[in-house]
Design a protein around this motif. Structure first.
Motif, PDB file in Angstrom:
ATOM      1  N   SER A 107       0.848  -1.193   0.000  1.00  0.00           N
ATOM      2  CA  SER A 107       0.000   0.000   0.000  1.00  0.00           C
ATOM      3  C   SER A 107       0.879   1.238   0.000  1.00  0.00           C
ATOM      4  O   SER A 107       2.026   1.205   0.433  1.00  0.00           O
ATOM      5  CB  SER A 107      -0.877   0.020   1.249  1.00  0.00           C
ATOM      6  OG  SER A 107      -0.110   0.383   2.378  1.00  0.00           O
ATOM      7  N   SER A 108       0.310   2.343  -0.463  1.00  0.00           N
ATOM      8  CA  SER A 108       1.123   3.565  -0.549  1.00  0.00           C
ATOM      9  C   SER A 108       1.557   4.019   0.841  1.00  0.00           C
ATOM     10  O   SER A 108       2.659   4.537   1.018  1.00  0.00           O
ATOM     11  CB  SER A 108       0.361   4.665  -1.273  1.00  0.00           C
ATOM     12  OG  SER A 108      -0.974   4.716  -0.858  1.00  0.00           O
ATOM     13  N   GLU A 109       0.715   3.791   1.852  1.00  0.00           N
ATOM     14  CA  GLU A 109       1.133   4.145   3.218  1.00  0.00           C
ATOM     15  C   GLU A 109       2.367   3.366   3.625  1.00  0.00           C
ATOM     16  O   GLU A 109       3.321   3.904   4.158  1.00  0.00           O
ATOM     17  CB  GLU A 109       0.049   3.791   4.224  1.00  0.00           C
ATOM     18  CG  GLU A 109      -1.241   4.522   4.077  1.00  0.00           C
ATOM     19  CD  GLU A 109      -2.362   3.614   4.492  1.00  0.00           C
ATOM     20  OE1 GLU A 109      -3.092   3.189   3.587  1.00  0.00           O
ATOM     21  OE2 GLU A 109      -2.485   3.313   5.687  1.00  0.00           O
TER      22      GLU A 109
ATOM     23  N   SER B  96     -15.279 -13.360   7.245  1.00  0.00           N
ATOM     24  CA  SER B  96     -15.317 -12.391   6.143  1.00  0.00           C
ATOM     25  C   SER B  96     -13.993 -11.632   6.132  1.00  0.00           C
ATOM     26  O   SER B  96     -13.231 -11.685   7.088  1.00  0.00           O
ATOM     27  CB  SER B  96     -16.472 -11.410   6.342  1.00  0.00           C
ATOM     28  OG  SER B  96     -16.314 -10.714   7.571  1.00  0.00           O
ATOM     29  N   LEU B  97     -13.731 -10.943   5.037  1.00  0.00           N
ATOM     30  CA  LEU B  97     -12.464 -10.232   4.902  1.00  0.00           C
ATOM     31  C   LEU B  97     -12.494  -8.933   5.699  1.00  0.00           C
ATOM     32  O   LEU B  97     -13.513  -8.251   5.739  1.00  0.00           O
ATOM     33  CB  LEU B  97     -12.204  -9.910   3.419  1.00  0.00           C
ATOM     34  CG  LEU B  97     -10.734  -9.640   3.092  1.00  0.00           C
ATOM     35  CD1 LEU B  97      -9.963 -10.940   3.076  1.00  0.00           C
ATOM     36  CD2 LEU B  97     -10.593  -8.912   1.771  1.00  0.00           C
ATOM     37  N   ASN B  98     -11.375  -8.572   6.297  1.00  0.00           N
ATOM     38  CA  ASN B  98     -11.237  -7.247   6.893  1.00  0.00           C
ATOM     39  C   ASN B  98     -10.684  -6.329   5.799  1.00  0.00           C
ATOM     40  O   ASN B  98      -9.481  -6.145   5.671  1.00  0.00           O
ATOM     41  CB  ASN B  98     -10.300  -7.285   8.098  1.00  0.00           C
ATOM     42  CG  ASN B  98     -10.267  -5.958   8.822  1.00  0.00           C
ATOM     43  OD1 ASN B  98     -10.588  -4.918   8.250  1.00  0.00           O
ATOM     44  ND2 ASN B  98      -9.884  -5.978  10.079  1.00  0.00           N
ATOM     45  N   GLN B  99     -11.622  -5.791   5.029  1.00  0.00           N
ATOM     46  CA  GLN B  99     -11.262  -5.018   3.840  1.00  0.00           C
ATOM     47  C   GLN B  99     -10.337  -3.848   4.158  1.00  0.00           C
ATOM     48  O   GLN B  99      -9.351  -3.612   3.453  1.00  0.00           O
ATOM     49  CB  GLN B  99     -12.552  -4.515   3.189  1.00  0.00           C
ATOM     50  CG  GLN B  99     -12.395  -4.054   1.760  1.00  0.00           C
ATOM     51  CD  GLN B  99     -12.231  -5.231   0.801  1.00  0.00           C
ATOM     52  OE1 GLN B  99     -13.076  -6.098   0.751  1.00  0.00           O
ATOM     53  NE2 GLN B  99     -11.137  -5.243   0.064  1.00  0.00           N
ATOM     54  N   ASP B 100     -10.642  -3.143   5.221  1.00  0.00           N
ATOM     55  CA  ASP B 100      -9.837  -1.985   5.621  1.00  0.00           C
ATOM     56  C   ASP B 100      -8.381  -2.356   5.830  1.00  0.00           C
ATOM     57  O   ASP B 100      -7.472  -1.717   5.310  1.00  0.00           O
ATOM     58  CB  ASP B 100     -10.372  -1.415   6.942  1.00  0.00           C
ATOM     59  CG  ASP B 100     -11.196  -0.167   6.697  1.00  0.00           C
ATOM     60  OD1 ASP B 100     -11.648   0.012   5.548  1.00  0.00           O
ATOM     61  OD2 ASP B 100     -11.366   0.616   7.642  1.00  0.00           O
ATOM     62  N   GLU B 101      -8.195  -3.410   6.621  1.00  0.00           N
ATOM     63  CA  GLU B 101      -6.834  -3.832   6.957  1.00  0.00           C
ATOM     64  C   GLU B 101      -6.064  -4.203   5.693  1.00  0.00           C
ATOM     65  O   GLU B 101      -4.904  -3.834   5.529  1.00  0.00           O
ATOM     66  CB  GLU B 101      -6.908  -5.038   7.897  1.00  0.00           C
ATOM     67  CG  GLU B 101      -5.610  -5.411   8.557  1.00  0.00           C
ATOM     68  CD  GLU B 101      -5.157  -4.404   9.599  1.00  0.00           C
ATOM     69  OE1 GLU B 101      -6.002  -3.798  10.278  1.00  0.00           O
ATOM     70  OE2 GLU B 101      -3.922  -4.217   9.708  1.00  0.00           O
ATOM     71  N   VAL B 102      -6.720  -4.945   4.821  1.00  0.00           N
ATOM     72  CA  VAL B 102      -6.069  -5.371   3.574  1.00  0.00           C
ATOM     73  C   VAL B 102      -5.707  -4.163   2.718  1.00  0.00           C
ATOM     74  O   VAL B 102      -4.603  -4.067   2.184  1.00  0.00           O
ATOM     75  CB  VAL B 102      -6.985  -6.349   2.798  1.00  0.00           C
ATOM     76  CG1 VAL B 102      -6.437  -6.629   1.414  1.00  0.00           C
ATOM     77  CG2 VAL B 102      -7.141  -7.647   3.577  1.00  0.00           C
ATOM     78  N   LEU B 106      -1.840  -3.698   1.373  1.00  0.00           N
ATOM     79  CA  LEU B 106      -1.414  -4.098   0.031  1.00  0.00           C
ATOM     80  C   LEU B 106      -1.649  -3.017  -1.014  1.00  0.00           C
ATOM     81  O   LEU B 106      -2.496  -2.146  -0.838  1.00  0.00           O
ATOM     82  CB  LEU B 106      -2.183  -5.358  -0.376  1.00  0.00           C
ATOM     83  CG  LEU B 106      -2.118  -6.524   0.606  1.00  0.00           C
ATOM     84  CD1 LEU B 106      -2.857  -7.720   0.041  1.00  0.00           C
ATOM     85  CD2 LEU B 106      -0.682  -6.889   0.941  1.00  0.00           C
ATOM     86  N   SER B 107      -0.894  -3.127  -2.112  1.00  0.00           N
ATOM     87  CA  SER B 107      -1.071  -2.200  -3.227  1.00  0.00           C
ATOM     88  C   SER B 107      -2.472  -2.349  -3.796  1.00  0.00           C
ATOM     89  O   SER B 107      -3.115  -3.386  -3.643  1.00  0.00           O
ATOM     90  CB  SER B 107      -0.055  -2.504  -4.322  1.00  0.00           C
ATOM     91  OG  SER B 107      -0.437  -3.668  -5.022  1.00  0.00           O
ATOM     92  N   SER B 108      -2.934  -1.308  -4.474  1.00  0.00           N
ATOM     93  CA  SER B 108      -4.297  -1.369  -5.015  1.00  0.00           C
ATOM     94  C   SER B 108      -4.412  -2.467  -6.067  1.00  0.00           C
ATOM     95  O   SER B 108      -5.462  -3.112  -6.168  1.00  0.00           O
ATOM     96  CB  SER B 108      -4.704  -0.011  -5.586  1.00  0.00           C
ATOM     97  OG  SER B 108      -3.655   0.569  -6.303  1.00  0.00           O
ATOM     98  N   GLU B 109      -3.342  -2.713  -6.827  1.00  0.00           N
ATOM     99  CA  GLU B 109      -3.397  -3.811  -7.793  1.00  0.00           C
ATOM    100  C   GLU B 109      -3.629  -5.135  -7.076  1.00  0.00           C
ATOM    101  O   GLU B 109      -4.444  -5.951  -7.476  1.00  0.00           O
ATOM    102  CB  GLU B 109      -2.078  -3.946  -8.546  1.00  0.00           C
ATOM    103  CG  GLU B 109      -1.680  -2.775  -9.374  1.00  0.00           C
ATOM    104  CD  GLU B 109      -0.184  -2.677  -9.374  1.00  0.00           C
ATOM    105  OE1 GLU B 109       0.302  -1.711  -8.760  1.00  0.00           O
ATOM    106  OE2 GLU B 109       0.493  -3.539  -9.955  1.00  0.00           O
ATOM    107  N   LEU B 110      -2.848  -5.323  -6.020  1.00  0.00           N
ATOM    108  CA  LEU B 110      -2.923  -6.574  -5.300  1.00  0.00           C
ATOM    109  C   LEU B 110      -4.258  -6.742  -4.606  1.00  0.00           C
ATOM    110  O   LEU B 110      -4.782  -7.848  -4.474  1.00  0.00           O
ATOM    111  CB  LEU B 110      -1.794  -6.615  -4.265  1.00  0.00           C
ATOM    112  CG  LEU B 110      -0.880  -7.804  -4.388  1.00  0.00           C
ATOM    113  CD1 LEU B 110       0.214  -7.709  -3.367  1.00  0.00           C
ATOM    114  CD2 LEU B 110      -1.646  -9.083  -4.235  1.00  0.00           C
ATOM    115  N   CYS B 111      -4.806  -5.644  -4.182  1.00  0.00           N
ATOM    116  CA  CYS B 111      -6.099  -5.703  -3.492  1.00  0.00           C
ATOM    117  C   CYS B 111      -7.163  -6.309  -4.379  1.00  0.00           C
ATOM    118  O   CYS B 111      -8.161  -6.842  -3.887  1.00  0.00           O
ATOM    119  CB  CYS B 111      -6.519  -4.311  -3.026  1.00  0.00           C
ATOM    120  SG  CYS B 111      -5.629  -3.750  -1.571  1.00  0.00           S
TER     121      CYS B 111
END
Lengths: 118, 118
Positions: A107-109, B96-102, B106-111
């Motif tokens: 992530s960018s952060e 369920s996924l913790n979307q915020d944490e991910v 991770l990079s937006s591509e990887l997300c």
DNA sequence: TCGATACATCAAAAAAGGTTGATTAAAACA
DNA sequence: TGTTTTAATCAACCTTTTTTGATGTATCGA
């Protein structure tokens, strides 16, 4: 660490469709990269490399207060994962961050930890 | 896995200034998160959870073709790293996924691998 | 209450990863 | 050429992580 195209792999991928096989290759790729970065010593190495821009093993050993062979071990893991670059000058190896790879991974952060501009 | 504030830790942090100590805590935090995600089985679990939105262990065991105890082991690692959430309904655990944490990791591509919208 | 279901946890074994000290190799330089 | 410097590699050892099969616990329906 790297998964070969061995018998086990072939058996495993039987009965999976092409999408699953391709997806699995993506998972393996990222497993390798995350394993490389999943170690606080290696994160610290990357952080120091970032700040120095370029550094050799000798100087890094001093900054990390770590034996040379151990350092070479960790540097190889980062190098194999393509997270850092190596240039050999004379008898020294100079390492630098593979900024592109890191940017595409984190992530960018998080990338702040691995950016020279701070 | 988690580093305690033990004697070794105290000795290690002697002679380091405050910035170094704080930085080291950051490194440890990310070591933990990356360790959790540095496994293709767990990446696949996260990917399936993402696509299903919410899933229980039983269904996940079928999709992963994996023994239940092994699955519980890996789910616990992801849960401890705060990468997934758990809600208990009756005798079932729904993950369920913790979307915020991910997203913060991770990079937006990887997300993309961990986004319901594909 | 008596199974049945769903899941977590446990202890032992196996596999993977990291450390250590020594050795090797290649370049630099006297 | 002989010595020093730098760093990679190796084998033995130790530590951590993962797998395995069994057991424990809570909920649900008959």
């Amino acid at each position: 660490m790297k998964q070969e195209m061995n018998l086990q792999h072939v058996i495993f991928t039987q009965g999976m469709d092409l999408d699953d096989v391709l997806l699995n290759q993506v998972f393996e790729k990222y497993e390798g990269k995350f394993k490389a970065i999943a170690d606080k010593k290696r994160i610290r190495i990357m952080n120091i490399i970032t700040r120095k821009g370029e550094i050799n093993v000798c100087e890094l050993a001093l900054l990390m207060n770590m034996a040379q062979s151990k350092l070479s071990y960790h540097l190889k893991i980062l190098l194999d994962a393509n997270l850092i670059n190596r240039v050999i000058k004379g008898t020294s190896s100079y390492y630098s961050l593979n900024q592109d790879e890191v940017n595409h991974l984190l992530s960018s952060e998080l990338c702040c930890l691995f950016r020279p501009t701070w």
